[in-house]
Design an enzyme around this catalytic site. Structure first.
Site, short mmCIF file in Angstrom:
data_model
loop_
_atom_site.label_atom_id
_atom_site.label_comp_id
_atom_site.label_asym_id
_atom_site.label_seq_id
_atom_site.Cartn_x
_atom_site.Cartn_y
_atom_site.Cartn_z
N CYS A 144 0.85 -1.19 0.00
CA CYS A 144 0.00 0.00 0.00
C CYS A 144 0.88 1.24 0.00
O CYS A 144 1.70 1.43 0.90
CB CYS A 144 -0.93 0.04 1.21
N GLY A 151 -5.74 1.42 -13.06
CA GLY A 151 -6.52 1.54 -14.29
C GLY A 151 -5.71 1.17 -15.53
O GLY A 151 -4.54 0.78 -15.43
C1 LIG Z 1 -9.41 3.23 -4.60
C2 LIG Z 1 -8.51 2.05 -4.49
C3 LIG Z 1 -8.31 1.43 -3.26
C4 LIG Z 1 -7.46 0.34 -3.12
N1 LIG Z 1 -7.32 -0.25 -1.91
C5 LIG Z 1 -6.51 -1.35 -1.78
C6 LIG Z 1 -6.39 -2.03 -0.53
O1 LIG Z 1 -7.02 -1.67 0.47
N2 LIG Z 1 -5.56 -3.10 -0.46
C7 LIG Z 1 -4.85 -3.55 -1.56
O2 LIG Z 1 -4.12 -4.52 -1.46
N3 LIG Z 1 -4.98 -2.94 -2.76
C8 LIG Z 1 -5.78 -1.85 -2.89
N4 LIG Z 1 -5.91 -1.24 -4.13
C9 LIG Z 1 -5.16 -1.77 -5.28
C10 LIG Z 1 -6.03 -2.68 -6.14
O3 LIG Z 1 -6.48 -3.80 -5.41
C11 LIG Z 1 -5.26 -3.16 -7.40
O4 LIG Z 1 -4.14 -3.88 -6.98
C12 LIG Z 1 -4.80 -2.01 -8.26
O5 LIG Z 1 -5.77 -0.97 -8.29
C13 LIG Z 1 -4.47 -2.42 -9.69
O6 LIG Z 1 -5.59 -2.95 -10.37
P1 LIG Z 1 -6.59 -2.06 -11.29
O7 LIG Z 1 -5.72 -1.27 -12.23
O8 LIG Z 1 -7.47 -3.04 -11.97
O9 LIG Z 1 -7.33 -1.17 -10.37
C14 LIG Z 1 -6.78 -0.14 -4.27
C15 LIG Z 1 -6.97 0.47 -5.51
C16 LIG Z 1 -7.83 1.54 -5.64
C17 LIG Z 1 -8.03 2.16 -7.00
#
Ligand SMILES: Cc1cc2nc3c(=O)[nH]c(=O)nc-3n(C[C@H](O)[C@H](O)[C@H](O)COP(=O)(O)O)c2cc1C
Ligand SMILES: Cc1cc2nc3c(=O)[nH]c(=O)nc-3n(C[C@H](O)[C@H](O)[C@H](O)COP(=O)(O)OP(=O)(O)OC[C@H]3O[C@@H](n4cnc5c(N)ncnc54)[C@H](O)[C@@H]3O)c2cc1C
Ligand code: FES
Lengths: 271, 299
Positions: B129, B216
């Protein structure tokens, strides 16, 4: 009123109309029996044109309901709203809603809406849905005469309209809160009690909302604020749209899209 | 058609899961989609005590993506067990808990607590994180720490353990190898990339916390490369994610070496994304005559 919706819909709908009503101001309407049935004033929907170069949906308050048709009043700010303004009738738009808790019920019979610019949007729907015996006044802060819109729409719903411009070029001169204050002071003079039986509602720029909240505190009025914050999902899952609220000892961040967008003014920690 | 996949001890009925922090605890999305369709739900990152999160503005859209700095606002592990599990367990989908700590002991404590909750099918250790001052990414960029946290959580939790990696490392293979040797079942790849955006009218960073995690479509090529590299060099199942918005994207992640995938940011701009992607995957398999999703992965 004032509860999280039981039913949320995601739909891809052809735009019925998307019309410019003043410089930068547009009204977009969609036919959706499902959303129209459940929507109540103060709620919003996320809109995103089917063909779109922006990623996230943009939140817009329900402005009007006519049978199955929901309309949104919006102003061009940046990329998303500019794109929205270019969508033609018949082109499709993705929409999810209705979202958020709307305005809360009140036993007060006199309502004052304090709006800044496009913040006026949720009040037309509220005026549409108001019980018959409510006396309503809209204090509408605008930049100039060109933005003096919607007077007839509100008056047709028995809502008085008072325009306010900062430079006095149209309507009353000063801040919209000055006009409200003047009105409240007059009320106090004509009655014995210090309590004015009026409910304030406000929506607009953050600083204006804060000033209205202060006014409400000063005059001991109930005040409902339709709050705005940058949104990711509109659904309550990203935790992006929060506002600090009085809740517990240290305060707590609440989601504008789920616990709001309407909050009681004294619940918000105005920073 | 066989869609079921295995990430070590974790069996999923299909490879489509939703990523932590993008799906809350499932309640809101249950109003729009049938949660029974999902392979699993990674819930919002949990901490031992409830966490207030960072001051707003927390998010902003950027080209083909978004930045977030939520700061792990969550209800805390106890409220998760009391209030969220009873809801989630009504559905036929795996409940997957993303866990966060400031110290190794905190990770252990959460793992121990959740070990007692049989409905939790797996833990995902978030070592990546970017939005909290302690723990998180500071553990995730050091292979010894990755090993230590993973192996100590492993000892406290009897079902599947995944470790979620940060892309901000020079050697992702070393991290994945540390996870494997610590006895985890799989790696989750990737968490967000750190980025920022400025408001040129206010002449300040847009986000109150200055930097945030980029997610994204913008990060998809980076994520694919990291999945591919781990898959080529380390013998551990991969949960791939980063910018997946369509079934085609999901296929790419599987081709790169993912056994299962997670949908993150796409849930925000298309609440039906996960369901559409699952359907699209099935269509893809039909079109090319695959009977088993596991045949799709490049060897
Ligand atoms: C608003 C938001 C909150 C997130 N919160 C967490 C979290 O609490 N724990 C975690 O491991 N990843 C968290 N992530 C990361 C996502 O789980 C993921 O790994 C990352 O967004 C990449 O995938 P995506 O491009 O499809 O969103 C968060 C992502 C976003 C956008
Ligand atoms: C509950 C709610 C109801 C709203 N109702 C209306 C309405 O009825 N009519 C109307 O004109 N506007 C309304 N807004 C504001 C409207 O959502 C923004 O003007 C719009 O999102 C701007 O998008 P953009 O791409 O044009 O601008 P951008 O270039 O993205 O940004 C311009 C400004 O808009 C803000 N903004 C951008 N994206 C979002 C977002 N996703 N959510 C919130 N703010 C954002 C930014 O902080 C910035 O100040 C509402 C906002 C909320 C939260
Ligand atoms: S906009 Fe995502 S939680 Fe409110």
């Amino acid at each position: 009123m004032g509860k999280i919706p039981d039913l949320i819909f995601y739909q891809t709908l052809p735009v019925l109309k998307n019309e410019k009503i003043a410089d930068k101001f547009f009204i977009l309407s969609l036919q959706t029996a499902e959303m129209a049935r459940g929507a109540f004033p103060g709620q919003f929907a996320m809109l995103k044109p089917e063909r779109s170069s922006v990623l996230l949906g943009r939140p817009y308050s329900v402005y009007k309901r006519e049978g199955d048709i929901l309309s949104f009043l919006y102003k061009i700010y940046g990329k998303g709203s500019r794109e929205l303004s270019r969508v033609k009738s018949g082109e499709k738009i993705n929409i999810w809603g209705p979202l958020g808790k709307g305005f809360q019920e009140t036993s007060l019979r006199e309502w004052a809406f304090v709006a800044g610019g496009v913040g006026v949007a949720p009040f037309l729907f509220l005026a549409q849905e108001a019980p018959k015996n409510i006396s309503m006044t809209l204090y509408f802060g605008i930049k100039n005469k060109d933005q003096a819109i919607l007077q007839k729409e509100f008056e047709d719903l028995n809502c008085k309209v008072i325009f306010v411009t900062e430079d006095g070029s149209y309507g009353e001169k000063g801040w919209v809160t000055d006009a409200v204050k003047k009105f409240l002071d007059q009320k106090l003079k004509t009655q014995n009690s210090k309590l004015i039986p009026i409910e304030l509602f406000t929506c607009g720029p953050r600083l204006m909302e804060k000033a209205v909240a202060q006014l409400a505190q000063e005059y001991h009025l109930r005040c409902q604020v339709a709050f705005e914050e940058y949104m990711g999902c509109g659904l309550g899952t990203c935790m992006g749209c929060v506002v600090k609220c009085h809740n517990g000892k240290e305060g707590q961040y609440e989601r504008v899209c789920r616990e709001g967008p309407v909050f009681m003014a004294d619940h918000i920690v105005w920073e | 058609m066989n869609l079921s996949v295995e990430l070590g001890r974790l069996k999923l009925k299909n490879p489509v899961t939703v990523a932590s922090g993008t799906f809350g605890y499932g309640e809101e999305f249950s109003q729009l989609i049938d949660l029974n369709e999902l392979g699993g739900i990674f819930v919002k990152g949990l901490t031992l005590k409830p966490k207030k999160g960072n001051p707003p503005q927390r998010i902003v859209e950027t080209p083909s993506g978004m930045l977030n700095s939520i700061g792990l606002q969550n209800v805390g592990v106890e409220a998760f067990i009391q209030k969220k599990i009873p809801f989630l367990k009504k559905y036929n989908t795996a409940i997957l808990a993303n866990i966060n700590g400031v110290t190794v002991e905190e990770y252990e404590e959460i793992a121990e607590r959740l070990n007692a909750i049989p409905e939790v099918a797996a833990l995902e250790i978030n070592l990546s994180c970017p939005n909290v001052k302690e723990g998180g990414i500071h553990f995730g960029t050091n292979p010894d720490k990755v090993y230590e946290v993973t192996s100590r959580v492993r000892k406290k939790f009897s079902r599947a353990v995944l470790t979620k990696l940060s892309p901000h490392v020079t050697d992702i293979v070393a991290m994945a190898e540390a996870v494997r040797s610590a006895g985890a079942d799989a790696v989750s790849v990737i968490n967000t990339l750190i980025g920022m955006a400025f408001d040129i009218d206010r002449r300040k960073p847009v986000l109150k916390s200055i930097t945030g995690g980029l997610s994204g479509p913008a990060i998809k090529p980076v994520a694919l490369r990291l999945v591919y590299e781990i898959h080529s060099k380390v013998n551990i199942p991969i949960l791939g994610m980063g910018g997946i918005s369509t079934a085609e994207d999901a296929v790419e992640f599987i081709l790169a070496g993912s056994t299962a995938i997670s949908i993150g940011t796409a849930n925000f701009y298309d609440p039906l994304a996960a369901v559409k992607i699952l359907k699209g995957l099935k269509d893809y398999m039909k079109k090319f005559g695959f009977k088993n999703i596991n045949e799709l992965k490049l060897k």
